[in-house]
Scaffold this motif. Structure first.
Motif, PDB file in Angstrom:
ATOM      1  N   ASP A   4       0.388  15.261  45.313  1.00 45.81           N
ATOM      2  CA  ASP A   4       0.199  16.103  44.107  1.00 45.81           C
ATOM      3  C   ASP A   4       1.114  15.847  42.931  1.00 45.81           C
ATOM      4  N   THR A   5       2.547  15.929  43.536  1.00 48.70           N
ATOM      5  CA  THR A   5       3.606  15.723  42.634  1.00 48.70           C
ATOM      6  C   THR A   5       3.438  14.284  41.866  1.00 48.70           C
ATOM      7  N   ASP A   6       3.013  13.250  42.802  1.00 47.18           N
ATOM      8  CA  ASP A   6       2.955  12.038  41.950  1.00 47.18           C
ATOM      9  C   ASP A   6       1.790  12.023  40.800  1.00 47.18           C
ATOM     10  N   LYS A   7       0.601  12.796  41.222  1.00 43.76           N
ATOM     11  CA  LYS A   7      -0.365  12.846  40.329  1.00 43.76           C
ATOM     12  C   LYS A   7       0.129  13.801  38.747  1.00 43.76           C
ATOM     13  N   THR A   8       1.007  14.726  39.348  1.00 42.91           N
ATOM     14  CA  THR A   8       1.646  15.370  38.115  1.00 42.91           C
ATOM     15  C   THR A   8       2.506  14.687  37.189  1.00 42.91           C
TER      16      THR A   8
ATOM     17  N   VAL B 159       3.507  11.442  32.305  1.00 46.42           N
ATOM     18  CA  VAL B 159       3.896  10.687  31.251  1.00 46.42           C
ATOM     19  C   VAL B 159       2.684  10.210  30.524  1.00 46.42           C
ATOM     20  N   PHE B 160       1.416  10.525  30.684  1.00 46.78           N
ATOM     21  CA  PHE B 160       0.399  10.255  29.595  1.00 46.78           C
ATOM     22  C   PHE B 160       0.504  11.075  28.356  1.00 46.78           C
ATOM     23  N   VAL B 161       0.781  12.609  28.934  1.00 42.69           N
ATOM     24  CA  VAL B 161       0.891  13.389  28.007  1.00 42.69           C
ATOM     25  C   VAL B 161       2.063  13.350  26.976  1.00 42.69           C
ATOM     26  N   ILE B 162       3.244  12.785  27.437  1.00 45.81           N
ATOM     27  CA  ILE B 162       4.413  12.537  26.822  1.00 45.81           C
ATOM     28  C   ILE B 162       3.929  11.244  25.944  1.00 45.81           C
TER      29      ILE B 162
ATOM     30  N   VAL C  97       4.222  11.213  21.611  1.00 47.23           N
ATOM     31  CA  VAL C  97       4.865  10.376  20.716  1.00 47.23           C
ATOM     32  C   VAL C  97       3.964   9.564  19.871  1.00 47.23           C
ATOM     33  N   LEU C  98       2.614   9.473  20.282  1.00 42.66           N
ATOM     34  CA  LEU C  98       1.618   8.863  19.200  1.00 42.66           C
ATOM     35  C   LEU C  98       1.474  10.050  18.160  1.00 42.66           C
TER      36      LEU C  98
END
Length: 151
Positions: free
Chosen positions: A9-13, A18-21, A25-26
């Protein structure tokens, strides 16, 4: 304890984070246009991306062709290194790295193929087209786009 095990679960989070960050940035790129200094660079980046699309698709085509040729050579070897669908993906990544000038990946191809002469022919033709022609065209295109946006 310095290192601790991380749950799935922590890995998925972390992956979602990473995708949210990256999306933030975009979004920052679109918002930073309100400053004149940054608006020029954002417009130039957009124009370079638009102008480089045909060259990027040609580089993708060359990389895919080179990947398939290397994968076929590998599959005809005594002990194939790139097996299955994941092996095909690793072969694509190695071919892409090779097409942008990372020559360390040649070891994974050379050590595994029985057809070394064919490998070197594919290597020289692929690097000649991808490195010398396509990437130099991208540099020239960026210069032309810079001049156009600067005017």
């Amino acid at each position: 304890m310095l290192f601790r095990s991380v749950s799935a679960d922590t890995d998925k989070t972390r992956i979602i984070l990473v995708f949210v960050i990256e999306m933030l940035v975009l979004e920052l790129f679109s918002r930073v246009r309100m400053f004149d200094f940054f608006a020029y660079f954002v417009r130039q980046l957009e124009e370079i991306i638009k102008d480089a699309m045909p060259l990027g698709s040609m580089l993708l085509f060359i990389t895919l062709a080179q990947m398939l040729l290397f994968w076929i050579l590998d599959q005809n070897s005594a002990e194939p290194k790139y097996t299955g669908f994941a092996g095909l993906g690793r072969c694509f990544i190695d071919s892409y790295r090779l097409s942008i000038g990372d020559f360390e990946v040649t070891g994974s191809f050379i050590d595994n193929t029985d057809y070394i002469v064919v490998f070197w022919i594919i290597f020289f033709i692929g690097t000649l087209i991808s490195l010398l022609v396509i990437l130099n065209m991208v540099v020239a295109l960026m210069g032309a786009t810079f001049e156009r946006v600067n005017e």
